[in-house]
Design a protein around this motif. Structure first.
Motif, mmCIF file in Angstrom:
data_model
loop_
_atom_site.group_PDB
_atom_site.id
_atom_site.type_symbol
_atom_site.label_atom_id
_atom_site.label_comp_id
_atom_site.label_asym_id
_atom_site.label_seq_id
_atom_site.Cartn_x
_atom_site.Cartn_y
_atom_site.Cartn_z
ATOM 1 N N LEU A 1 0.897 -1.756 0.218
ATOM 2 C CA LEU A 1 0.161 0.432 0.189
ATOM 3 C C LEU A 1 1.299 1.439 0.001
ATOM 4 N N LYS A 2 2.044 1.332 0.926
ATOM 5 C CA LYS A 2 3.107 2.419 0.415
ATOM 6 C C LYS A 2 3.586 2.289 -0.868
ATOM 7 N N ALA A 3 3.962 1.512 -2.011
ATOM 8 C CA ALA A 3 3.877 1.388 -2.479
ATOM 9 C C ALA A 3 2.852 1.840 -4.350
ATOM 10 N N PHE A 4 1.822 2.312 -3.236
ATOM 11 C CA PHE A 4 0.446 2.211 -4.370
ATOM 12 C C PHE A 4 0.445 2.653 -4.774
ATOM 13 N N LYS A 5 0.286 2.970 -6.431
ATOM 14 C CA LYS A 5 0.487 4.446 -7.466
ATOM 15 C C LYS A 5 -0.833 5.463 -6.879
ATOM 16 N N GLY A 6 -2.361 5.156 -6.675
ATOM 17 C CA GLY A 6 -3.867 5.208 -6.641
ATOM 18 C C GLY A 6 -4.230 5.941 -4.860
ATOM 19 N N ILE A 7 -5.143 6.275 -5.101
ATOM 20 C CA ILE A 7 -5.723 6.599 -3.747
ATOM 21 C C ILE A 7 -6.151 5.560 -3.016
ATOM 22 N N LEU A 8 -5.517 5.826 -1.350
ATOM 23 C CA LEU A 8 -5.730 5.052 -0.940
ATOM 24 C C LEU A 8 -7.130 5.233 0.868
ATOM 25 N N VAL A 9 -8.135 4.962 0.085
ATOM 26 C CA VAL A 9 -8.970 5.116 1.891
ATOM 27 C C VAL A 9 -9.516 3.919 2.227
ATOM 28 N N MET A 10 -9.139 4.316 3.670
ATOM 29 C CA MET A 10 -9.373 2.309 4.423
ATOM 30 C C MET A 10 -9.586 3.291 6.056
ATOM 31 N N VAL A 11 -10.656 2.230 6.688
ATOM 32 C CA VAL A 11 -10.934 1.923 7.768
ATOM 33 C C VAL A 11 -9.814 0.816 8.561
ATOM 34 N N THR A 12 -9.639 1.153 9.393
ATOM 35 C CA THR A 12 -8.641 0.530 10.275
ATOM 36 C C THR A 12 -8.372 0.746 11.733
ATOM 37 N N HIS A 13 -8.241 0.232 12.896
ATOM 38 C CA HIS A 13 -8.228 -0.373 13.990
ATOM 39 C C HIS A 13 -6.636 0.414 14.437
ATOM 40 N N ASP A 14 -5.933 -0.468 13.997
ATOM 41 C CA ASP A 14 -4.260 -0.726 13.605
ATOM 42 C C ASP A 14 -3.098 0.429 13.325
ATOM 43 N N ARG A 15 -3.016 0.387 15.032
ATOM 44 C CA ARG A 15 -2.109 2.880 14.655
ATOM 45 C C ARG A 15 -0.472 2.194 13.882
ATOM 46 N N TYR A 16 -0.289 1.460 14.581
ATOM 47 C CA TYR A 16 1.365 0.961 14.014
ATOM 48 C C TYR A 16 0.422 1.268 11.975
ATOM 49 N N PHE A 17 -0.002 0.290 11.312
ATOM 50 C CA PHE A 17 -0.361 0.417 10.102
ATOM 51 C C PHE A 17 -0.443 1.398 9.926
ATOM 52 N N LEU A 18 -1.468 2.304 10.682
ATOM 53 C CA LEU A 18 -2.077 4.009 10.046
ATOM 54 C C LEU A 18 -0.163 4.571 9.760
ATOM 55 N N ASP A 19 0.023 4.596 10.662
ATOM 56 C CA ASP A 19 1.225 5.609 11.076
ATOM 57 C C ASP A 19 2.104 4.983 9.708
ATOM 58 N N GLN A 20 2.463 4.158 9.030
ATOM 59 C CA GLN A 20 2.979 3.776 8.054
ATOM 60 C C GLN A 20 2.728 3.968 7.051
ATOM 61 N N VAL A 21 1.057 3.525 6.453
ATOM 62 C CA VAL A 21 1.326 4.206 5.660
ATOM 63 C C VAL A 21 -0.188 5.243 5.009
#
Length: 597
Positions: free
Chosen positions: A158-178
């Motif tokens: 997802l970090k390398a994904f060229k398009g737009i990302l919209v997500m719901v997640t409870h993973d706070r480290y994941f949110l910070d990274q992406v």
């Protein structure tokens, strides 16, 4: 440039206003995380952007030709579909989908979808969504049911994904990274922050402080204007009429709405000396060994985290401790005073027709807390279930609200040992934060299976990792400590000096043979007794802490006890470091022996 505009949307569910005249835009390069309390409309917003639902008012305008891929929280499959037929529905690149499926641990394509677990179904849907050619990727809880390795892979994708990302997640480290932008849903409004999760927390605190400062100023001006009005002013002049109009505007203005948080409380249930003792426990399914000869005594008030790849046996181990699954060999002894609360990975079937209040009353009409007994209704209010929601059928709750209701049912049973299997699934971040605080003050044992790295860092003090063959390796500290220990171990193994080749060797295999690892006689004796020594020191430390509390007013005794405590802590730290060395050496000896077989 905006490729999608949300314009003045409103959405009503029953008598709940989910969105009230909300507008915002989504730009190229946005990686957006949507957060908010369960039931506030996170999943609904994704569905409206995806076109699955329509707003009651307003519109969502999309750029022509915009390709949107959507991963729902509960994917729907056609009756009788297999994995192969499902991924072929979208005319996708089969090789790409199968590659993603393999990354997610699924290799057999002809299995009927109805035979898959809920987690496996989500993985199949995730692989298909990732393989679609899309400009906008909408994802609802993408990390649910993924193990650490899979989350790491998805993070990089997802970090390398060229398009737009919209997500719901409870993973706070994941949110910070992406993510590079956060949308917070709160009481019908949406707040936008150009930030990752860590920076969002700072910006949100600043916003709320500004709102409170503005409210304090409004209240001060309102008091002054009311005093002026009480003095009997006459609204003849234009200036006086303007002041009266301002007074009415101040009176009608609403104060900033503060998000309510779950209030967790429990009554302490005494635990005796004997806790949970696992001795030479083994469990297999067919030819696959899940747990192999595992022994451990759980200490009072200990917080254990269990990690490992999907299917390795984490949930099986938890269920064996809970008494739901029996080991093939070995024993699990539970102390008579141990009262276990088990929070499963997926909530048990609930009767959608049953009222929320009756679901809790079936457990207890009154619940004991530290403040005394409170009613089932009051307990529900602490868990953010309003009186209207309490008398509504369970079927009207969102997935996250059902998860919160299930959590309440476990915590109100007066337990002193909590077994939590993926507690973060479908719980919102505010509730997770409160749960972490609750567990840190919980007067008992906590054993949790979790892939939520942030949760593990905040809650556990020891981690067991499942390794091939059903072996469990122990690490001290939280998840970050575990990662650092793994890196040190890998580095020490990679940099270990290789034995020199003998000049007059007869065969190549002798030239490259590694030096045989083994314990010295003293190390072997030490390894056999060190667990008991550590347990003894921990018990001694616990007694000293009790003595310190009893002698808080006796300065001479307190100084003596504090010195003893510091000495025991130092000895315990040294023993822990020695245990890590001996345990690593034992593991390497075992691996070397297995390689020879």
């Amino acid at each position: 440039m905006n490729v999608l505009n949300v314009e003045h949307i409103s959405k009503l569910y029953g008598d709940r206003m989910i969105f009230d005249d909300v507008s915002f835009g989504i730009q190229e390069g946005d990686k957006i995380g949507i957060i908010g309390i369960n039931g506030m409309g996170k999943s609904t917003l994704l569905k409206m952007i995806a076109g699955v639902e329509e707003p009651d008012q307003g519109q969502i305008v999309k750029q022509n030709g915009l390709r949107i891929a959507y991963l729902p929280q509960n994917p729907v499959f056609a009756p009788g579909a297999t994995i192969a037929s499902y991924i072929q529905e979208g005319e996708l690149d089969d090789w790409k989908v199968q590659s993603y499926l393999s990354r997610l641990g699924i290799t057999q394509m002809e299995i009927p979808v109805e035979q898959l677990s809920g987690g496996q179904r989500r993985k199949v849907a995730l692989a298909r969504v990732l393989a679609e050619e899309s400009d906008v990727l909408l994802m609802d809880e993408p990390t649910n049911h993924l193990d650490d390795g899979m989350i790491g892979w998805l993070e990089e994708y997802l970090k390398a994904f060229k398009g737009i990302l919209v997500m719901v997640t409870h993973d706070r480290y994941f949110l910070d990274q992406v993510t590079n932008r956060i949308l917070e849903i709160s009481h019908g409004s949406v707040y936008s922050y150009q930030a990752d999760y860590s920076r969002f927390l700072e910006l949100k605190a600043e916003r709320e402080e500004m709102e409170l400062a503005s409210e304090r100023k409004r209240q001060s001006v309102l008091r002054m204007e009311l005093e002026w009005a009480k003095r009997g002013c006459r609204a003849r002049s234009t200036k006086q009429r303007a002041r009266l109009e301002r007074l009415e505007a101040l009176k009608s203005a609403s104060a900033p709405t503060q998000d309510k948080t779950v209030e967790l409380d429990s009554v302490e249930t005494r635990m005796g000396k004997k806790t949970i003792e696992l001795e030479h426990v083994s469990k297999s399914y067919g030819d696959r060994t899940i747990v192999d000869d595992f022994s451990y005594i759980v200490l009072k008030n200990q917080r254990l985290g269990i990690i490992g790849p999907n299917g390795c046996g984490k949930s099986t181990l938890i269920k064996m401790i809970a008494g739901m699954v029996q080991p093939d060999s070995g024993t699990i002894e539970i102390g008579q005073t141990v009262k276990i609360g088990y929070f499963a990975q997926e909530e048990p079937m609930m009767d959608d027709r049953q009222r929320v209040i009756d679901y809790v009353r079936d457990i207890a009409e009154y619940i004991n807390t530290r403040e005394g007994k409170i009613s089932a209704s009051a307990m529900l209010e602490r868990f953010l279930f309003t009186p209207d929601m309490q008398y509504a059928p369970i079927g009207k709750l969102s997935g996250g609200e059902k998860r919160r209701l299930y959590l309440l049912s476990v915590l109100c049973q007066e337990v002193n040992t909590l077994l939590l299997d993926e507690p973060g699934n479908n719980l919102d971040i505010p509730t997770l934060t409160i749960l972490e605080d609750y567990l840190n003050s919980f007067p008992g044992i906590v054993i949790t299976v979790s892939h939520d790295r942030y949760f593990l860092d905040n809650v556990v003090d020891r981690i067991f990792e499942f390794e091939p063959g059903g072996h469990l390796r122990q690490y001290e500290g939280g998840y970050t400590d575990y990662l650092e220990a793994k890196q040190r171990l890998a580095k020490s193994q990679n940099t270990e000096p290789k034995p020199e080749k003998k000049k007059n060797s007869e065969k190549t295999w002798k030239q490259n043979r590694p030096e045989k690892l083994k314990f010295t006689f003293q190390e072997k004796r030490e390894f056999e007794t060190i667990d008991d020594e550590i347990a003894g020191l921990e018990e001694k430390l616990e007694k000293l802490e009790e003595e310190i509390l009893k002698n808080a007013t006796n300065s001479v005794k307190l100084q003596e006890l504090t010195a003893q405590k510091e000495e025991v802590e130092k000895m315990l730290d040294e023993k822990m470091e020695r245990w890590v060395y001996l345990n690593d050496l034992a593991q390497r000896i075992e691996e070397q022996a297995n390689e020879k077989k």
